[in-house]
Motif scaffolding. Structure first.
Motif, PDB file in Angstrom:
ATOM      1  N   UNK A  32      40.838  36.921  32.539  1.00 51.51           N
ATOM      2  CA  UNK A  32      42.229  37.030  32.989  1.00 51.51           C
ATOM      3  C   UNK A  32      42.391  38.119  34.042  1.00 51.51           C
ATOM      4  N   UNK A  33      41.744  39.274  33.832  1.00 52.69           N
ATOM      5  CA  UNK A  33      41.845  40.347  34.817  1.00 52.69           C
ATOM      6  C   UNK A  33      41.362  39.883  36.186  1.00 52.69           C
ATOM      7  N   UNK A  34      40.260  39.127  36.197  1.00 48.92           N
ATOM      8  CA  UNK A  34      39.711  38.673  37.474  1.00 48.92           C
ATOM      9  C   UNK A  34      40.715  37.803  38.218  1.00 48.92           C
ATOM     10  N   UNK A  35      41.412  36.936  37.505  1.00 55.14           N
ATOM     11  CA  UNK A  35      42.386  36.067  38.154  1.00 55.14           C
ATOM     12  C   UNK A  35      43.531  36.853  38.762  1.00 55.14           C
ATOM     13  N   UNK A  36      44.040  37.843  38.020  1.00 49.39           N
ATOM     14  CA  UNK A  36      45.170  38.620  38.546  1.00 49.39           C
ATOM     15  C   UNK A  36      44.745  39.479  39.723  1.00 49.39           C
ATOM     16  N   UNK A  37      43.620  40.173  39.600  1.00 46.76           N
ATOM     17  CA  UNK A  37      43.158  41.019  40.704  1.00 46.76           C
ATOM     18  C   UNK A  37      42.835  40.177  41.934  1.00 46.76           C
ATOM     19  N   UNK A  38      42.216  39.021  41.728  1.00 40.30           N
ATOM     20  CA  UNK A  38      41.887  38.169  42.868  1.00 40.30           C
ATOM     21  C   UNK A  38      43.155  37.702  43.576  1.00 40.30           C
ATOM     22  N   UNK A  39      44.192  37.367  42.803  1.00 43.01           N
ATOM     23  CA  UNK A  39      45.459  36.949  43.420  1.00 43.01           C
ATOM     24  C   UNK A  39      46.085  38.091  44.203  1.00 43.01           C
ATOM     25  N   UNK A  40      46.068  39.297  43.633  1.00 46.00           N
ATOM     26  CA  UNK A  40      46.664  40.448  44.306  1.00 46.00           C
ATOM     27  C   UNK A  40      45.898  40.813  45.573  1.00 46.00           C
ATOM     28  N   UNK A  41      44.597  40.535  45.569  1.00 48.89           N
ATOM     29  CA  UNK A  41      43.776  40.912  46.718  1.00 48.89           C
ATOM     30  C   UNK A  41      43.816  39.862  47.822  1.00 48.89           C
ATOM     31  N   UNK A  42      43.789  38.593  47.444  1.00 47.18           N
ATOM     32  CA  UNK A  42      43.691  37.524  48.452  1.00 47.18           C
ATOM     33  C   UNK A  42      45.015  36.841  48.749  1.00 47.18           C
ATOM     34  N   UNK A  43      45.956  36.928  47.815  1.00 50.57           N
ATOM     35  CA  UNK A  43      47.204  36.184  47.966  1.00 50.57           C
ATOM     36  C   UNK A  43      47.091  34.739  47.543  1.00 50.57           C
ATOM     37  N   UNK A  44      45.922  34.313  47.086  1.00 52.67           N
ATOM     38  CA  UNK A  44      45.724  32.924  46.649  1.00 52.67           C
ATOM     39  C   UNK A  44      46.439  32.713  45.330  1.00 52.67           C
ATOM     40  N   UNK A  45      47.517  31.937  45.340  1.00 48.38           N
ATOM     41  CA  UNK A  45      48.340  31.764  44.143  1.00 48.38           C
ATOM     42  C   UNK A  45      47.681  30.843  43.112  1.00 48.38           C
ATOM     43  N   UNK A  46      46.647  30.117  43.525  1.00 51.26           N
ATOM     44  CA  UNK A  46      45.986  29.225  42.585  1.00 51.26           C
ATOM     45  C   UNK A  46      45.435  30.006  41.402  1.00 51.26           C
ATOM     46  N   UNK A  47      45.022  31.242  41.641  1.00 48.79           N
ATOM     47  CA  UNK A  47      44.543  32.075  40.533  1.00 48.79           C
ATOM     48  C   UNK A  47      45.651  32.306  39.514  1.00 48.79           C
ATOM     49  N   UNK A  48      46.853  32.581  40.003  1.00 45.26           N
ATOM     50  CA  UNK A  48      47.981  32.798  39.088  1.00 45.26           C
ATOM     51  C   UNK A  48      48.385  31.513  38.389  1.00 45.26           C
ATOM     52  N   UNK A  49      48.283  30.385  39.087  1.00 44.98           N
ATOM     53  CA  UNK A  49      48.613  29.100  38.451  1.00 44.98           C
ATOM     54  C   UNK A  49      47.715  28.868  37.243  1.00 44.98           C
ATOM     55  N   UNK A  50      46.426  29.120  37.396  1.00 44.63           N
ATOM     56  CA  UNK A  50      45.488  28.931  36.288  1.00 44.63           C
ATOM     57  C   UNK A  50      45.766  29.907  35.156  1.00 44.63           C
ATOM     58  N   UNK A  51      45.985  31.166  35.526  1.00 46.90           N
ATOM     59  CA  UNK A  51      46.243  32.186  34.509  1.00 46.90           C
ATOM     60  C   UNK A  51      47.510  31.866  33.723  1.00 46.90           C
TER      61      UNK A  51
END
Length: 806
Positions: free
Chosen positions: A527-546
């Motif tokens: 879960x941490x990886x998805x949130x940090x990746x979204x905050x870093x890249x802006x790719x919302x797909x990570x947040x959709x999955x989370x």
């Protein structure tokens, strides 16, 4: 069943008879009836297919089993005429108990009846519906008050089983099993024992597997199965769909937040009475760790704050406190969980409130009693078994453990708030004392202990646990890298797992973000990886999955976390990743006691928390971007509060983002004074908005500022006089000032001066009473306000006023 009876009852109470259909194979009794006690066990075998070794082959038996006969609806007993001694009323009393086939220690029916001597009677037993299984026989006991009653008295008794359709019987069977599972789990959830050698777990396991036998697709049963078999997935779930025009990431994040809101409100609305939630105050305070994050995300903050403060007041009413520590003598973890955790939670929601700050001070000044410098010259906590009055210092209680450092939570919050020099020095001595225990290995690595003995300076174990929180704070306060040595390299250790901020950004390690981005590509990404990746890249797909995971878990597990009434310190609907996304870091979670969020939220309409999706990108202490999607068709009015950021002059660029590049299309740019606890009002138009925050000039450190404060409890009215108690809460002396009573338009109705106040560096309250003469009429909406001479920068100005109320 014979083994159960032999194991449960003394020899004199084991007489057992078997009810058989006429066509069933049978053999003469080999064990004579004892007849010493007036009780008989009656067993109806579930299956007649199993022959005895050396016995005849079983064939042509019309009734071989009852499993598929339907759902058992009831039992009819044709009780023969009894010739035993009646009671004084001429009656023979019988106790009939029908046992649950899955767990024979549990009665499905327990009823008393009476019959007359020599009179045969028929008894109809309407039991709870059951779909009998393939292995467990039906079993009942018949006992009597007649001393000469025995199993032989039932010779010739008829036992008739009444069945209904399986579909008709299934609802009652399922309802009972669910209730039984819930009851058992309520006693298992704390220690989570999983061996069937323990009767409680065995009962839970039998009931759960029986329920899944009868209703394999039962959602709650499968959720419980997953709870105990985490490698197996949750039941299937169909994700809700967003309305037209709403991005999937925004919709799902709000739905996940809706689950968190339902959870905290359910417990307040359905369980809180006189402050308590029913799990014991010391466990209730564990649960309210989950109040802080949602409140700071703008979810019903006043309600959650009132709930938390009511719980704290209950702890004081129940005399759980002894001069800042606990009344009871207990271990290092429960010392913290008896209320010290709760006052720390309240300090997060009531920044600068004098009551909250001085309660922290009361605990922190006791650190001089529970820590000391030993013969080796190291400061350590001296005991893991103490109270406010009694400290055990003999072996084996003279060990400082990882969880011992949780009691430092109030002190760490105080140093964060005002720098408290003496307290800071003591806490750094504790951190330095721990650093003295690194042991270099032959391979060049350094081993760090879990526990340290104060008396001998011996050490044992490995793993930091909450010690990491002390060391992380020491690094934040000093910048000295030595405090991070025990935590190791964050790229290869788990010791940073409970750090609430963006470690990569705090340490200047962009490689850590790249690790998260790579990890987020995996289907089962942490879960941490998805949130940090979204905050870093802006790719919302990570947040959709989370968020999809969180919605699924909430939907399947919510009843377990609420209506099933588990123990209060074991219910949880996590908000950690929602905090990371919406606040730029985690403000608070259980035992994660160093705040790491960059901002907070407060909405003019609390429902707007569920109308706004938020992602804080690149959350650094000196700059970040806030991406907001307003899901409604009306502007949302909110206030963004400063969290763990640098105080000073900040530039804000605010505007709509129609092209989706996470930058304002046309920005309104302005400068604000912004820092921890400061508030910036914003209006968020429907759709996407971006706010860019950048520190332009650092302001004076909070530890160099005065701070005075008042709260509602500091106002006392006596006739035509108002006495206000002014508190000094900073680490430096405050200049003189004035107490003013003002109407809603700012007009001064009364005022009086107060003198300079010293700082509470000794952790004892520093206050000054000020009396004002009240005018004949004080209009509604009036407030009492503090103003320091020269209006210097304070740590907080949110604590400079309180509402006036007669």
């Amino acid at each position: 069943m014979a083994a159960f009876i032999a194991g449960r009852y003394p020899r004199e109470e084991r007489d057992t008879v078997v009810a058989l259909p006429g066509s069933a194979p049978s053999a003469p009794r080999r064990t004579p009836l004892v007849g010493d006690r007036p009780i008989a066990h009656v067993v109806v075998p579930i299956d007649f297919r199993r022959g005895r070794p050396g016995g005849p082959l079983i064939r042509n038996v019309p009734t071989l089993s009852y499993q598929q006969a339907g759902g058992l609806d009831g039992i009819v007993l044709d009780v023969p005429a009894l010739s035993v001694t009646p009671d004084a009323n001429g009656l023979i009393s019988l106790n009939l108990r029908v046992k649950d086939p899955t767990w024979p220690l549990r009665d499905m029916l327990d009823v008393n009846v009476s019959v007359r001597p020599g009179e045969a009677r028929t008894v109809f037993l309407d039991i709870r519906d059951r779909l009998l299984d393939d292995d467990n026989s039906l079993y009942m006991t018949v006992a009597s008050a007649a001393p000469d009653f025995g199993a032989q008295s039932l010779d010739g008794m008829g036992v008739r089983l009444i069945f209904k359709s399986r579909d008709t019987a299934r609802p009652e069977h399922v309802t009972d099993r669910l209730m039984q599972i819930q009851d058992s789990y309520g006693f298992l959830v704390e220690e989570r024992q999983i061996t069937r050698d323990l009767a409680l777990f065995d009962r839970f396991y039998r009931d759960l597997t029986d329920l899944l036998r009868v209703d394999p697709d039962n959602i709650e049963a499968r959720a419980y199965w997953s709870e105990w078999n985490t490698a197996q997935p949750l039941p299937d779930f169909i994700q809700p769909s967003p309305p037209p025009g709403v991005p999937l990431w925004a919709f799902r994040q709000v739905e996940a937040l809706r689950g968190v809101r339902h959870f905290v409100n359910w417990w307040i609305d359905n369980r809180q009475v006189a402050g308590e939630f029913g799990g014991g105050i010391s466990d209730d305070t564990d649960m309210t760790n989950q109040w802080v994050g949602p409140a700071l995300m703008g979810v019903d903050p006043d309600k959650l704050n009132a709930s938390l403060n009511a719980l704290i007041e209950a702890s004081y009413r129940n005399d759980m406190w002894d001069d800042g520590l606990n009344r009871i003598q207990t271990d290092e973890l429960h010392i913290y969980e008896e209320g010290i955790n709760a006052i720390s939670q309240a300090a997060r929601l009531n920044r600068g409130d004098p009551v909250a700050i001085e309660r922290l001070m009361a605990t922190a000044r006791r650190y001089a009693d529970i820590t000391a410098i030993n013969a080796a010259g190291h400061r350590h906590i001296i005991s893991n078994y103490f109270s406010g009055s009694v400290v055990a210092r003999e072996t084996p209680w003279d060990w400082s453990k990882g969880q011992s450092h949780l009691v430092l939570h109030p002190g760490m919050l105080l140093v964060d708030y005002n720098g408290s020099p003496r307290l800071r020095s003591l806490l750094l001595e504790l951190a330095d004392g721990y650093l003295a225990h690194g042991v270099p290995g032959a391979d060049g690595t350094v081993a760090w202990p879990a526990d340290i003995n104060w008396t001998t300076d011996a050490q044992r174990g490995s793993g930091l646990g909450p010690t990491a929180m002390l060391l992380w704070s020491a690094w934040r306060w000093t910048g000295a890298s030595r405090y991070l040595d025990p935590l190791g390299d964050p790229a290869g250790t788990n010791e940073y797992a409970n750090v609430n901020s963006d470690v990569g950004r705090d340490l200047g390690r962009p490689d850590l973000h790249q690790r998260y981005i790579r990890a987020a590509a995996a289907p089962d990404a942490p879960a941490d990886a998805l949130t940090f990746a979204a905050a870093e890249t802006g790719n919302r797909e990570y947040l959709e999955r989370l968020s999809a995971r969180e919605i699924h878990s909430n939907a399947v597990r919510m009843r377990m976390q609420t209506e099933d009434h588990w123990w209060t310190d074991r219910v949880e609907v996590p908000s950690i990743q929602l905090q990371r996304a919406r606040l730029g870091g985690v403000a608070h979670a259980r035992n994660r006691i160093v705040p790491g969020h960059r901002i907070t939220w407060r909405f003019q309409d609390s429902e707007d928390a569920l109308r706004t999706a938020i992602l804080v990108r690149e959350p650094a202490s000196d700059g970040f971007r806030v991406i907001v999607w307003n899901l409604s068709d009306a502007p949302v009015r909110a206030a963004i509060g400063g969290g763990e950021i640098e105080p000073g002059s900040w530039q804000v660029r605010h505007g709509a983002d129609a092209d989706g590049d996470d930058r304002p299309d046309v920005a309104e740019t302005y400068m604000v004074s912004f820092g921890p606890g400061d508030s910036l009002p914003v209006v968020l138009a429907p759709g996407p908005t971006v706010l860019e925050f950048a520190l332009v000039e650092r302001g004076p450190a909070l530890s160099t500022r005065p701070d005075v404060g008042i709260g509602p409890s500091d106002l006392r009215i006596d006739g035509s006089s108002l006495t206000v108690t002014v508190h000094s809460l900073g680490a430096v002396a405050s200049p003189p000032g004035r107490v003013m009573l003002q109407d809603a338009q700012g007009g001064v109705l009364a005022q009086a001066g107060f003198q300079s106040l010293p700082p509470p560096d000794d952790l004892l309250p520093k206050t000054q009473p000020v009396t004002l003469s009240l005018p004949p009429e004080v209009p509604p909406g009036s407030v009492v306000r503090l103003v320091l001479d020269g209006q210097p920068l304070e740590i907080s100005r949110q604590n400079n006023q309180a509402p006036f109320a007669r």
